[in-house]
Design a protein around this motif. Structure first.
Motif, PDB file in Angstrom:
ATOM      1  N   SER A  15      40.402  99.596 -20.054  1.00 47.80           N
ATOM      2  CA  SER A  15      39.658  98.970 -21.150  1.00 47.80           C
ATOM      3  C   SER A  15      40.572  98.300 -22.169  1.00 47.80           C
ATOM      4  O   SER A  15      40.095  97.630 -23.083  1.00 47.80           O
ATOM      5  N   ALA A  16      41.882  98.468 -22.032  1.00 46.39           N
ATOM      6  CA  ALA A  16      42.825  97.873 -22.978  1.00 46.39           C
ATOM      7  C   ALA A  16      42.851  96.358 -22.816  1.00 46.39           C
ATOM      8  O   ALA A  16      42.714  95.830 -21.716  1.00 46.39           O
ATOM      9  N   THR A  17      43.019  95.655 -23.930  1.00 46.77           N
ATOM     10  CA  THR A  17      43.117  94.195 -23.904  1.00 46.77           C
ATOM     11  C   THR A  17      44.460  93.771 -24.473  1.00 46.77           C
ATOM     12  O   THR A  17      45.045  94.444 -25.313  1.00 46.77           O
ATOM     13  N   VAL A  18      44.925  92.634 -24.044  1.00 52.18           N
ATOM     14  CA  VAL A  18      46.183  92.079 -24.520  1.00 52.18           C
ATOM     15  C   VAL A  18      45.877  91.244 -25.762  1.00 52.18           C
ATOM     16  O   VAL A  18      44.964  90.411 -25.742  1.00 52.18           O
ATOM     17  N   PRO A  19      46.593  91.452 -26.852  1.00 47.02           N
ATOM     18  CA  PRO A  19      46.324  90.668 -28.064  1.00 47.02           C
ATOM     19  C   PRO A  19      46.682  89.202 -27.855  1.00 47.02           C
ATOM     20  O   PRO A  19      47.569  88.864 -27.074  1.00 47.02           O
ATOM     21  N   ASP A  20      45.971  88.338 -28.566  1.00 48.16           N
ATOM     22  CA  ASP A  20      46.223  86.903 -28.509  1.00 48.16           C
ATOM     23  C   ASP A  20      47.439  86.594 -29.388  1.00 48.16           C
ATOM     24  O   ASP A  20      47.329  86.464 -30.600  1.00 48.16           O
TER      25      ASP A  20
END
Length: 103
Positions: A15-20
């Protein structure tokens, strides 16, 4: 017990996302500060050029700030865009929204 931890960690990782990073760099750091200063100056110049100081103040107060320095980059971009549009309307001899006709 160990399987439950492994499963939980796998769910967290999935569920982790990579920051923009581009957005973060634009808002922070030297380039973000330069952009922010330019936007504040541009908003002040547009307000002075077209006598839109009331609109500038109204926008700042609507964002729950007391000065233009409290606005973030996204809010400043929106403000400058709004003032540019109003200035273009005034240049084209159109009446600003919410004002009585000038004719």
């Amino acid at each position: 017990m160990n399987e439950a931890r492994v499963t939980r960690v796998r769910r967290l990782l999935a569920s982790a996302t990579v920051p923009d990073i581009a957005t973060i760099r634009r808002k922070q750091g030297p380039l973000g500060l330069t952009r922010r200063r330019w936007l504040m100056q541009e908003a002040r110049l547009l307000a002075a050029r077209y006598s839109l100081q009331e609109h500038l103040d109204a926008f700042i107060y609507a964002q729950d700030h007391t000065a233009i320095t409290g606005l973030d980059v996204d809010q400043l971009e929106h403000l400058v865009s709004h003032l540019e549009q109003m200035g273009a309307r005034l240049d084209a001899a159109c009446d600003p929204p919410g004002a009585p006709p000038a004719r």
